[in-house]
Design a protein around this motif. Structure first.
Motif, short mmCIF file in Angstrom:
data_model
loop_
_atom_site.label_atom_id
_atom_site.label_comp_id
_atom_site.label_asym_id
_atom_site.label_seq_id
_atom_site.Cartn_x
_atom_site.Cartn_y
_atom_site.Cartn_z
N LYS A 110 20.54 -2.98 136.45
CA LYS A 110 21.65 -3.80 135.95
C LYS A 110 22.21 -3.17 134.68
O LYS A 110 21.46 -2.87 133.74
CB LYS A 110 21.18 -5.23 135.69
N LEU A 111 23.53 -3.00 134.64
CA LEU A 111 24.17 -2.30 133.53
C LEU A 111 24.04 -3.05 132.20
O LEU A 111 24.02 -2.43 131.14
CB LEU A 111 25.65 -2.10 133.84
N ASP A 112 23.95 -4.39 132.24
CA ASP A 112 23.97 -5.18 131.01
C ASP A 112 22.60 -5.44 130.43
O ASP A 112 22.48 -6.13 129.40
CB ASP A 112 24.69 -6.50 131.25
N LEU A 113 21.55 -4.90 131.04
CA LEU A 113 20.19 -5.12 130.54
C LEU A 113 19.60 -3.80 130.04
O LEU A 113 19.80 -2.75 130.66
CB LEU A 113 19.28 -5.68 131.62
N PRO A 114 18.84 -3.82 128.93
CA PRO A 114 18.14 -2.61 128.50
C PRO A 114 17.06 -2.23 129.52
O PRO A 114 16.60 -3.07 130.29
CB PRO A 114 17.53 -3.00 127.16
N ILE A 115 16.69 -0.97 129.51
CA ILE A 115 15.64 -0.47 130.40
C ILE A 115 14.45 -0.05 129.55
O ILE A 115 14.61 0.73 128.60
CB ILE A 115 16.14 0.72 131.24
N GLN A 116 13.27 -0.55 129.88
CA GLN A 116 12.05 -0.18 129.16
C GLN A 116 11.33 0.90 129.96
O GLN A 116 11.03 0.72 131.13
CB GLN A 116 11.14 -1.38 128.98
N PHE A 117 11.05 2.01 129.29
CA PHE A 117 10.35 3.14 129.91
C PHE A 117 8.94 3.20 129.34
O PHE A 117 8.75 3.29 128.13
CB PHE A 117 11.08 4.45 129.63
N ASN A 118 7.95 3.16 130.23
CA ASN A 118 6.54 3.24 129.85
C ASN A 118 5.95 4.53 130.39
O ASN A 118 6.06 4.81 131.59
CB ASN A 118 5.77 2.04 130.40
N VAL A 119 5.32 5.30 129.52
CA VAL A 119 4.80 6.62 129.88
C VAL A 119 3.28 6.58 129.90
O VAL A 119 2.65 6.13 128.94
CB VAL A 119 5.28 7.71 128.90
N SER A 120 2.70 7.05 131.01
CA SER A 120 1.25 7.18 131.11
C SER A 120 0.88 8.66 131.14
O SER A 120 1.52 9.45 131.84
CB SER A 120 0.73 6.52 132.40
N CYS A 121 -0.15 9.02 130.38
CA CYS A 121 -0.66 10.38 130.42
C CYS A 121 -1.64 10.49 131.59
O CYS A 121 -2.74 9.95 131.55
CB CYS A 121 -1.36 10.72 129.10
N VAL A 122 -1.21 11.18 132.66
CA VAL A 122 -2.06 11.34 133.83
C VAL A 122 -3.06 12.46 133.61
O VAL A 122 -4.24 12.34 133.97
CB VAL A 122 -1.19 11.64 135.08
N ARG A 123 -2.61 13.55 132.98
CA ARG A 123 -3.51 14.69 132.79
C ARG A 123 -2.95 15.63 131.74
O ARG A 123 -1.75 15.87 131.68
CB ARG A 123 -3.68 15.45 134.11
N ASP A 124 -3.82 16.14 130.90
CA ASP A 124 -3.55 17.28 130.03
C ASP A 124 -4.62 18.32 130.32
O ASP A 124 -5.72 18.28 129.76
CB ASP A 124 -3.58 16.87 128.55
N GLY A 125 -4.31 19.24 131.24
CA GLY A 125 -5.28 20.26 131.63
C GLY A 125 -5.11 21.53 130.83
O GLY A 125 -4.40 21.59 129.82
N GLY A 126 -5.76 22.59 131.30
CA GLY A 126 -5.71 23.86 130.60
C GLY A 126 -4.34 24.50 130.63
O GLY A 126 -3.97 25.24 129.71
N SER A 127 -3.58 24.27 131.70
CA SER A 127 -2.26 24.88 131.86
C SER A 127 -1.15 23.88 132.11
O SER A 127 0.01 24.17 131.81
CB SER A 127 -2.27 25.88 133.03
N PHE A 128 -1.49 22.70 132.66
CA PHE A 128 -0.47 21.75 133.07
C PHE A 128 -0.71 20.39 132.43
O PHE A 128 -1.87 19.98 132.23
CB PHE A 128 -0.46 21.59 134.60
N SER A 129 0.38 19.69 132.16
CA SER A 129 0.33 18.31 131.70
C SER A 129 1.20 17.47 132.62
O SER A 129 2.31 17.88 132.98
CB SER A 129 0.85 18.17 130.27
N VAL A 130 0.69 16.30 133.04
CA VAL A 130 1.41 15.43 133.96
C VAL A 130 1.60 14.07 133.32
O VAL A 130 0.67 13.51 132.73
CB VAL A 130 0.66 15.29 135.31
N ARG A 131 2.82 13.55 133.45
CA ARG A 131 3.15 12.23 132.93
C ARG A 131 3.73 11.36 134.05
O ARG A 131 4.44 11.85 134.93
CB ARG A 131 4.17 12.32 131.79
N ARG A 132 3.43 10.08 134.01
CA ARG A 132 4.01 9.11 134.93
C ARG A 132 4.84 8.12 134.13
O ARG A 132 4.38 7.59 133.12
CB ARG A 132 2.92 8.36 135.70
N VAL A 133 6.07 7.90 134.56
CA VAL A 133 6.99 7.02 133.84
C VAL A 133 7.42 5.89 134.77
O VAL A 133 7.80 6.12 135.93
CB VAL A 133 8.25 7.79 133.36
N THR A 134 7.34 4.66 134.27
CA THR A 134 7.90 3.52 135.00
C THR A 134 9.03 2.93 134.17
O THR A 134 8.95 2.88 132.94
CB THR A 134 6.83 2.43 135.25
#
Length: 288
Positions: free
Chosen positions: A68-92
């Protein structure tokens, strides 16, 4: 929005805490939140949780509810992994407690390795020889369908130049391809790679489903077909600049079951492959 600064003001989110961010919306001509906006804002949120200099190389997202254009959007970030070479994030992304969108993004440390890419089309028309959306509006606005004219009248921070201008009054089926040059308006100097990737993500949701609708253009158009992005994936290959035109070259291998699938490659003017995109979208015929 009329310039890249207006776009950045939209895409750079308000920080609530280390994993929560708030975004707002601006229309691109639809009554719903533009999918490219949510994609880019989610990438902005994910990037703001990366502290080890890793570079975004891929993302995969699903659109669950119309925003909906008239409502703010809340973004929540989860740290799935911080490995030796890669980092993965999940956003809702949520509005009023309802999840409207989810995204996974992967970041990779800079490494040397093998290098190859496909070539850009050699016979593509150059942007200087083409009409932009603004040019089309000014030259043919009185002859355009009302809905298309209203869409072209929206101020945008990007100029688009399709290599083929299709007459919307001619109902003929077209090949499942589409090539569009694009360029940002305003000062594009001093943009870091993460910011450029977020802007490119925003732009990637423009035009891509056109190639899936093209083969049905004799009977289907935006006025009698319900369309919406269902999922969106993107892979980022090389650094680039926005100081010249870039080409979004798209094709649609399939449409079935009221869904269309399209994929595309984004090239710099000199032929460097910057990114690849894939999307499946709703293409539901409306019975009127």
């Amino acid at each position: 929005m009329t310039s890249v600064q207006d776009l950045l003001d939209l895409l750079i989110l308000e920080k609530v805490d280390d994993s929560q961010f708030i975004g707002y919306s601006k229309t691109v001509g639809s009554k719903r939140v533009f999918g490219g906006q949510v994609l880019a804002q989610a990438i902005n949120a994910a990037c703001r949780t990366i502290t080890n200099q890793r570079i975004l190389h891929s993302m995969h997202a699903y659109f669950l509810e119309a925003g909906k254009l008239d409502l703010p959007i809340q973004f929540n970030v989860s740290c799935v992994r911080d490995g030796g070479s890669f980092s993965v994030r999940r956003v809702t992304a949520q509005q009023n407690g309802t999840t409207i969108f989810i995204l996974s993004a992967s970041f990779h440390k800079k490494e040397a390795g093998y290098n190859h890419q496909i070539a850009m089309k050699s016979d593509i028309k150059q942007p200087e020889d083409l009409l932009s959306w603004t040019d089309i509006l000014h030259q043919y606005g009185d002859f355009l369908p009302k809905s298309l004219k209203v869409f072209f009248e929206i101020d945008r921070p990007i100029e688009f130049k399709p290599t083929v201008v299709v007459n919307p009054l001619e109902r003929v089926d077209l090949p499942p391809f589409s090539d569009v040059w694009f360029k940002l308006k305003g000062n594009v100097n001093n943009l870091d790679l993460a910011t450029k990737q977020q802007i490119l993500t925003y732009i990637s949701d423009y035009n891509i489903l056109v190639s899936a609708l093209n083969p049905h253009a004799s009977i289907a158009h935006w006025g009698n077909t319900q369309t919406a992005s269902l999922d969106h994936s993107m892979w980022y290959f090389r650094d680039f600049d926005f100081d010249d035109w870039l080409l979004f070259s798209m094709e649609s291998p399939n449409a079935s079951n009221a869904r269309g699938f399209a994929r595309g490659n984004i090239f710099s003017r000199d032929g460097k492959l910057v990114a690849s995109v894939a999307q499946e979208g709703l293409m539901r015929p409306l019975n009127k």
